[in-house]
Design a protein around this motif. Structure first.
Motif, PDB file in Angstrom:
ATOM      1  N   ILE A   6       0.976  -1.391  -0.116  1.00  0.00           N
ATOM      2  CA  ILE A   6      -0.019  -0.253  -0.249  1.00  0.00           C
ATOM      3  C   ILE A   6       0.801   1.384  -0.256  1.00  0.00           C
ATOM      4  O   ILE A   6       0.711   2.777  -0.746  1.00  0.00           O
ATOM      5  CB  ILE A   6      -1.024  -0.238   1.310  1.00  0.00           C
ATOM      6  N   LEU A   7       2.041   1.365   0.504  1.00  0.00           N
ATOM      7  CA  LEU A   7       2.878   2.657   0.836  1.00  0.00           C
ATOM      8  C   LEU A   7       3.201   2.632  -0.539  1.00  0.00           C
ATOM      9  O   LEU A   7       3.493   3.871  -0.772  1.00  0.00           O
ATOM     10  CB  LEU A   7       4.063   2.045   2.196  1.00  0.00           C
ATOM     11  N   ARG A   8       3.863   1.373  -1.058  1.00  0.00           N
ATOM     12  CA  ARG A   8       4.798   1.821  -2.585  1.00  0.00           C
ATOM     13  C   ARG A   8       3.673   2.437  -3.433  1.00  0.00           C
ATOM     14  O   ARG A   8       4.294   3.028  -4.492  1.00  0.00           O
ATOM     15  CB  ARG A   8       5.717   0.743  -3.296  1.00  0.00           C
ATOM     16  N   ARG A   9       3.407   1.922  -3.331  1.00  0.00           N
ATOM     17  CA  ARG A   9       1.575   2.693  -3.990  1.00  0.00           C
ATOM     18  C   ARG A   9       1.254   3.868  -4.156  1.00  0.00           C
ATOM     19  O   ARG A   9       1.639   4.606  -4.559  1.00  0.00           O
ATOM     20  CB  ARG A   9       0.381   1.765  -4.477  1.00  0.00           C
ATOM     21  N   ARG A  10       0.701   3.801  -2.604  1.00  0.00           N
ATOM     22  CA  ARG A  10       1.238   5.625  -2.256  1.00  0.00           C
ATOM     23  C   ARG A  10       2.351   6.411  -3.041  1.00  0.00           C
ATOM     24  O   ARG A  10       1.964   7.563  -3.547  1.00  0.00           O
ATOM     25  CB  ARG A  10       0.741   5.559  -0.400  1.00  0.00           C
ATOM     26  N   PHE A  11       3.276   5.961  -2.479  1.00  0.00           N
ATOM     27  CA  PHE A  11       4.602   6.464  -2.594  1.00  0.00           C
ATOM     28  C   PHE A  11       4.812   6.706  -4.826  1.00  0.00           C
ATOM     29  O   PHE A  11       4.382   8.199  -5.085  1.00  0.00           O
ATOM     30  CB  PHE A  11       5.994   5.928  -2.635  1.00  0.00           C
ATOM     31  N   GLN A  12       3.989   6.013  -5.196  1.00  0.00           N
ATOM     32  CA  GLN A  12       4.214   5.472  -7.161  1.00  0.00           C
ATOM     33  C   GLN A  12       3.236   7.131  -6.914  1.00  0.00           C
ATOM     34  O   GLN A  12       3.435   7.500  -8.168  1.00  0.00           O
ATOM     35  CB  GLN A  12       4.314   4.598  -7.072  1.00  0.00           C
ATOM     36  N   PHE A  13       1.722   7.103  -6.546  1.00  0.00           N
ATOM     37  CA  PHE A  13       1.035   8.219  -6.826  1.00  0.00           C
ATOM     38  C   PHE A  13       1.308   9.475  -7.228  1.00  0.00           C
ATOM     39  O   PHE A  13       1.582  10.453  -7.417  1.00  0.00           O
ATOM     40  CB  PHE A  13      -0.492   7.848  -6.097  1.00  0.00           C
ATOM     41  N   LYS A  14       2.124   9.827  -5.252  1.00  0.00           N
ATOM     42  CA  LYS A  14       2.922  10.836  -4.934  1.00  0.00           C
ATOM     43  C   LYS A  14       3.302  11.375  -6.312  1.00  0.00           C
ATOM     44  O   LYS A  14       3.570  12.838  -6.763  1.00  0.00           O
ATOM     45  CB  LYS A  14       2.909  10.498  -3.313  1.00  0.00           C
ATOM     46  N   THR A  15       4.615  10.689  -6.659  1.00  0.00           N
ATOM     47  CA  THR A  15       5.878  11.434  -7.599  1.00  0.00           C
ATOM     48  C   THR A  15       5.006  11.364  -8.908  1.00  0.00           C
ATOM     49  O   THR A  15       5.508  12.254  -9.387  1.00  0.00           O
ATOM     50  CB  THR A  15       6.431   9.593  -7.476  1.00  0.00           C
ATOM     51  N   LEU A  16       3.839  10.454  -9.225  1.00  0.00           N
ATOM     52  CA  LEU A  16       3.720  11.018 -10.740  1.00  0.00           C
ATOM     53  C   LEU A  16       2.907  12.679 -10.721  1.00  0.00           C
ATOM     54  O   LEU A  16       3.199  13.079 -11.380  1.00  0.00           O
ATOM     55  CB  LEU A  16       2.866   9.416 -10.657  1.00  0.00           C
ATOM     56  N   SER A  17       2.175  12.387  -9.109  1.00  0.00           N
ATOM     57  CA  SER A  17       1.697  13.971  -9.307  1.00  0.00           C
ATOM     58  C   SER A  17       2.091  14.712  -8.818  1.00  0.00           C
ATOM     59  O   SER A  17       2.674  15.572  -9.925  1.00  0.00           O
ATOM     60  CB  SER A  17       0.608  13.310  -8.180  1.00  0.00           C
ATOM     61  N   THR A  18       3.282  14.146  -8.801  1.00  0.00           N
ATOM     62  CA  THR A  18       4.265  15.448  -8.408  1.00  0.00           C
ATOM     63  C   THR A  18       5.012  15.872  -9.646  1.00  0.00           C
ATOM     64  O   THR A  18       5.388  17.096  -9.929  1.00  0.00           O
ATOM     65  CB  THR A  18       5.591  14.838  -7.140  1.00  0.00           C
ATOM     66  N   THR A  19       5.391  15.137 -10.156  1.00  0.00           N
ATOM     67  CA  THR A  19       6.211  15.403 -11.919  1.00  0.00           C
ATOM     68  C   THR A  19       5.586  16.046 -12.326  1.00  0.00           C
ATOM     69  O   THR A  19       5.674  17.034 -13.359  1.00  0.00           O
ATOM     70  CB  THR A  19       6.328  13.842 -12.708  1.00  0.00           C
ATOM     71  N   ARG A  20       3.683  15.526 -12.700  1.00  0.00           N
ATOM     72  CA  ARG A  20       3.050  16.182 -13.567  1.00  0.00           C
ATOM     73  C   ARG A  20       3.014  17.536 -13.192  1.00  0.00           C
ATOM     74  O   ARG A  20       3.168  18.884 -13.779  1.00  0.00           O
ATOM     75  CB  ARG A  20       1.415  16.315 -12.946  1.00  0.00           C
ATOM     76  N   HIS A  21       2.748  17.728 -11.235  1.00  0.00           N
ATOM     77  CA  HIS A  21       2.639  18.719 -11.063  1.00  0.00           C
ATOM     78  C   HIS A  21       4.037  20.217 -11.470  1.00  0.00           C
ATOM     79  O   HIS A  21       3.985  21.318 -11.609  1.00  0.00           O
ATOM     80  CB  HIS A  21       2.557  19.260  -9.322  1.00  0.00           C
ATOM     81  N   LEU A  22       5.547  19.501 -11.860  1.00  0.00           N
ATOM     82  CA  LEU A  22       6.426  20.053 -12.149  1.00  0.00           C
ATOM     83  C   LEU A  22       6.398  20.796 -13.605  1.00  0.00           C
ATOM     84  O   LEU A  22       6.878  21.359 -13.490  1.00  0.00           O
ATOM     85  CB  LEU A  22       8.127  19.313 -11.554  1.00  0.00           C
ATOM     86  N   LEU A  23       5.678  19.371 -14.005  1.00  0.00           N
ATOM     87  CA  LEU A  23       5.852  20.167 -15.418  1.00  0.00           C
ATOM     88  C   LEU A  23       5.349  21.001 -15.518  1.00  0.00           C
ATOM     89  O   LEU A  23       5.555  22.119 -16.467  1.00  0.00           O
ATOM     90  CB  LEU A  23       5.229  18.463 -16.494  1.00  0.00           C
ATOM     91  N   ARG A  24       4.041  20.722 -15.146  1.00  0.00           N
ATOM     92  CA  ARG A  24       2.764  22.744 -15.584  1.00  0.00           C
ATOM     93  C   ARG A  24       3.490  23.889 -14.785  1.00  0.00           C
ATOM     94  O   ARG A  24       3.958  24.880 -15.660  1.00  0.00           O
ATOM     95  CB  ARG A  24       2.515  22.295 -14.555  1.00  0.00           C
ATOM     96  N   LEU A  25       4.567  23.640 -13.589  1.00  0.00           N
ATOM     97  CA  LEU A  25       4.989  24.367 -13.274  1.00  0.00           C
ATOM     98  C   LEU A  25       5.919  25.140 -14.645  1.00  0.00           C
ATOM     99  O   LEU A  25       6.490  26.377 -14.589  1.00  0.00           O
ATOM    100  CB  LEU A  25       5.808  24.459 -12.176  1.00  0.00           C
ATOM    101  N   GLU A  26       6.799  24.284 -14.900  1.00  0.00           N
ATOM    102  CA  GLU A  26       7.990  24.830 -15.783  1.00  0.00           C
ATOM    103  C   GLU A  26       7.534  25.595 -17.317  1.00  0.00           C
ATOM    104  O   GLU A  26       8.163  25.979 -17.293  1.00  0.00           O
ATOM    105  CB  GLU A  26       8.738  23.074 -16.527  1.00  0.00           C
ATOM    106  N   LYS A  27       6.126  24.987 -17.933  1.00  0.00           N
ATOM    107  CA  LYS A  27       5.530  25.107 -18.512  1.00  0.00           C
ATOM    108  C   LYS A  27       4.941  26.748 -17.842  1.00  0.00           C
ATOM    109  O   LYS A  27       5.141  28.349 -19.496  1.00  0.00           O
ATOM    110  CB  LYS A  27       4.492  24.593 -19.253  1.00  0.00           C
TER     111      LYS A  27
END
Length: 715
Positions: A6-27
């Motif tokens: 469960i923790l691994r999946r949560r971490f992966q989800f957070k990581t993915l969401s953070t990456t998407r947020h950074l991409l939006r910020l970069e743009k």
């Protein structure tokens, strides 16, 4: 394990969401940078547009200002374009004392514009009537502007003078700066210099004259003038130095003012004094020596020239702008320097004639004080009074040295100096030549007078005893006069030689180096010196011949008076013969001693050689009148030995040989007749031996030299 998943999946989800947020910020950031770039470009474009607008505005403002000034100038020009001479309707600017600088600047601009326009209209051919009318209008404006500028300039000069009297340097400086716009300020500079007290105060000029020349009627001397000029020129330098401080603080172009000031000092104050001090004398009617003669003028000229040159150097040190102060100073003396050589030569001639007159007056006075003392004695006294003096020749040289120093002072070019020095030295040669030649001629005249006196009292063959005694006494007096004249002439010859040596030494030390810049000048002066002394040499030669005649006349007189027939033919009375020289020989030796000590140098050698030859001839003729016996022959031998020893001091080998032969001939009267042949054989052998010895002594150096040369060739 399940929690881990469960923790691994949560971490992966957070990581993915953070990456998407950074991409939006970069743009978003990239878009922001693009916006900033567009904004910067827009700002830059706006800035450039603003700068261009500013430049256009500044140019427009400058054009507006120029147009405004032009309109203003045209308005002022139209005011000056009214009736000729009408300056009453001008703007307040041109009458406001507080705006004088602005008014002067505008007036000068208007004047320049109007004169330039008139020049263009004068060059171009007018095509319409309007041009001609405009040209005439500008001519009126130019005339009115000229009148206004003159009036303004005078007003400023008055204000300048008032400030000058109150020593308000700031006001003077302000006026000078404004006046510099009028003809570059020349009028202000000249006005300031012209109003200096030393140029307008008559008391200053009179004080200058009294300081240098003294009170009216007083005797002027070069030393007093030198002191006066030194004091005056020091005062002038102090005054100019004070004026220089004021000029530096007041005028915008101080060097130009200093040039005008120094020029005025030299042309007015110095020239006015020199005109009173240096009055060029006439070469036709020379000033008398009692008043100083030409020498006083030349000394004054030298003092004034030297002191004024020092003044020029001091003025240069204080400051005189671009003024050629040395050339201007030189021009003050051109009128005097043009005729300087003629004045110098005339002065030397005047000094010589004055000295000769003085000596003649002294001789006349001494002759008169001596009284009537007889012809022969009076002649000798007069001769001694008129004897050549080395001191007088030294005085001639001293005059010439002083003249040469003035030549050096006045002649800046070496060629001019050499020409003037040669002319002045020629004067010395003429003076010395004339003086010593006349002195020798006077001394020779004394010899002639003594000879004439001697011939008057020659004893005749048949006279009474009383007459003979009187004649003998007179002959003694004539002989004394002859001896005195002889000694006087010898002294004259010695002093003549000393005088020539002084002149030659002076030429070598002081004259020759000054003649070198001109080709041939040194050689020409040497030739002139030899030519000038030739007349003295001729007079000395004639006089020395007369001296020899005088000595030989005295020799003949003594031999005739003192030589007795019994001197060489002694009686055979059994008394031992007298081996002393005869009385005639003894007295004759004293006469010859006086002749021997009378001269020195080469003159002495030649004189004694000729005297020895004449003495030999006279003695030989004298002895031929006598007869001899053996005792008399011995005494003759003793006299010949005495004469021979004396003439040996003449250092004349030819004379020594002649007296040796006389000694040998005297042996004829001593030896017996039968021994004469052996005597001559011995003498011949001795002569042959002597000749052989002489030949060996002559040939030995030659042979030795040939031997050495042969030895060198063999090597």
């Amino acid at each position: 394990m399940e929690n881990y998943t469960i923790l691994r999946r949560r971490f992966q989800f957070k990581t993915l969401s953070t990456t998407r947020h950074l991409l939006r910020l970069e743009k978003g950031v990239d878009g922001l940078f693009d916006s900033f770039a567009r904004l910067d470009s827009r700002i830059s474009s706006v800035g450039q547009t603003a700068a261009k607008i500013g430049d256009h505005l500044q140019s427009a403002d400058a054009q507006r200002e120029t147009a405004s000034q032009t309109i203003e100038l045209i308005k002022y020009l139209m005011e000056f374009n009214g009736s000729p001479g009408d300056l009453m309707e001008l703007s307040a600017l041109f009458s406001d004392d507080s705006r004088v600088a602005e008014a002067a600047s505008i007036a000068q601009k208007l004047r320049s514009f109007a004169e330039e326009d008139i020049g263009r209209q004068g060059i171009a051919v007018p095509s319409v009537v309007e041009n001609a009318t405009a040209s005439r209008g500008l001519e009126v404006a130019v005339a009115n502007l000229q009148d206004y500028c003159n009036e303004l300039e005078n007003r400023l000069l008055s204000r300048f003078d008032a400030a000058s009297q109150r020593r308000e340097l700031s006001t003077m400086s302000e006026c000078a700066k404004i006046l510099s716009q009028f003809n570059r300020g020349t009028s202000a500079m000249q006005h300031y210099v012209a109003t200096r007290p030393m140029f307008i105060d008559l008391e200053v000029m009179n004080a200058d004259t009294r300081l240098v020349l003294g009170d009216p009627g007083s005797q002027v001397s070069p030393s007093n003038v030198a002191r006066g000029l030194s004091s005056l020129y020091r005062e002038i330098i102090d005054t100019v130095r004070k004026e220089a401080a004021t000029i530096m603080a007041v005028f915008p172009s101080p060097n130009d003012v200093m040039a005008i000031l120094v020029q005025r000092v030299l042309e007015q104050r110095v020239t006015g004094l020199l005109d009173k001090l240096l009055v060029k004398p006439s070469l036709v009617n020379l000033a008398p020596m009692e008043e100083g003669g030409l020498l006083l003028y030349l000394r004054m000229l030298a003092v004034a020239y030297e002191k004024t040159q020092e003044l020029a150097r001091d003025l240069r040190a204080v400051g005189c702008g671009d003024l050629d102060v040395e050339g201007l100073t030189e021009s003050l003396f051109l009128a005097h320097k043009d005729e300087y050589p003629e004045h110098e030569q005339a002065s030397l001639g005047q000094l010589y004639h004055a000295k000769m007159e003085e000596m003649r007056a002294e001789n006349q006075q001494l002759s008169e004080s001596s009284g009537t003392i007889g012809r022969s004695k009076g002649a000798s006294v007069a001769s001694s009074h008129q004897q050549i003096s080395v001191t007088v020749v030294t005085e001639f040289v001293r005059w010439n040295e002083e003249a040469i120093s003035r030549c050096t002072l006045f002649s800046s070019q070496p060629s001019t100096l050499a020409t003037n020095v040669k002319a002045v030295f020629t004067c010395l040669l003429d003076q010395v030549s004339q003086y010593i030649t006349e002195g020798l001629e006077r001394a020779r005249e004394s010899l002639n007078e003594a000879a004439a006196l001697r011939e008057r009292f020659m004893l005749s063959t048949i006279v009474s005893r009383r007459v003979a005694a009187a004649a003998a006494s007179a002959a003694e007096a004539a002989a004394a006069a002859g001896e005195s004249s002889f000694r006087s002439f010898m002294v004259a010859v010695q002093r003549c030689a000393s005088s020539v040596a002084i002149v030659q030494q002076y030429f070598a030390n002081s004259i020759s180096r000054l003649l070198l810049p001109v080709d041939g000048a040194h050689a020409a002066s040497c030739e002139e010196m030899a030519t000038a002394m030739s007349s003295a040499e001729t007079a000395a030669y004639k006089g020395l011949k007369k001296c020899i005649e005088t000595v030989m006349a005295e020799v003949d007189r003594l031999l005739s008076a003192e030589q007795k027939a019994t001197d060489y033919r002694l009686p055979d009375d059994g008394i031992a013969p007298d081996h002393r020289p005869t009385t005639a020989c003894t007295r004759l030796s004293r006469v010859l001693e006086a002749a021997f000590t009378a001269l020195e140098g080469l003159n002495k050698q030649a004189f004694l050689t000729e005297l020895g030859n004449q003495l030999h001839k006279g003695l030989l003729n004298h002895w031929q009148k006598f007869t001899f016996n053996p005792s008399g022959g011995l005494r003759l031998k003793r006299d010949i030995t005495e004469y021979g020893e004396f003439v040996r001091s003449f250092n004349a080998p030819t004379v020594d040989k002649k007296f040796e032969l006389l000694g040998i001939m005297a042996n004829v009267f001593i030896v017996a007749p039968e021994s004469l042949s052996s005597l001559f054989e011995v003498h011949s052998a001795e002569r042959r031996l002597q000749n052989r010895k002489t030949r060996i002594q002559t040939q030995l150096p030659v042979a030795l030299q040939l031997t050495l040369e042969s030895h060198a060739e063999l090597k």
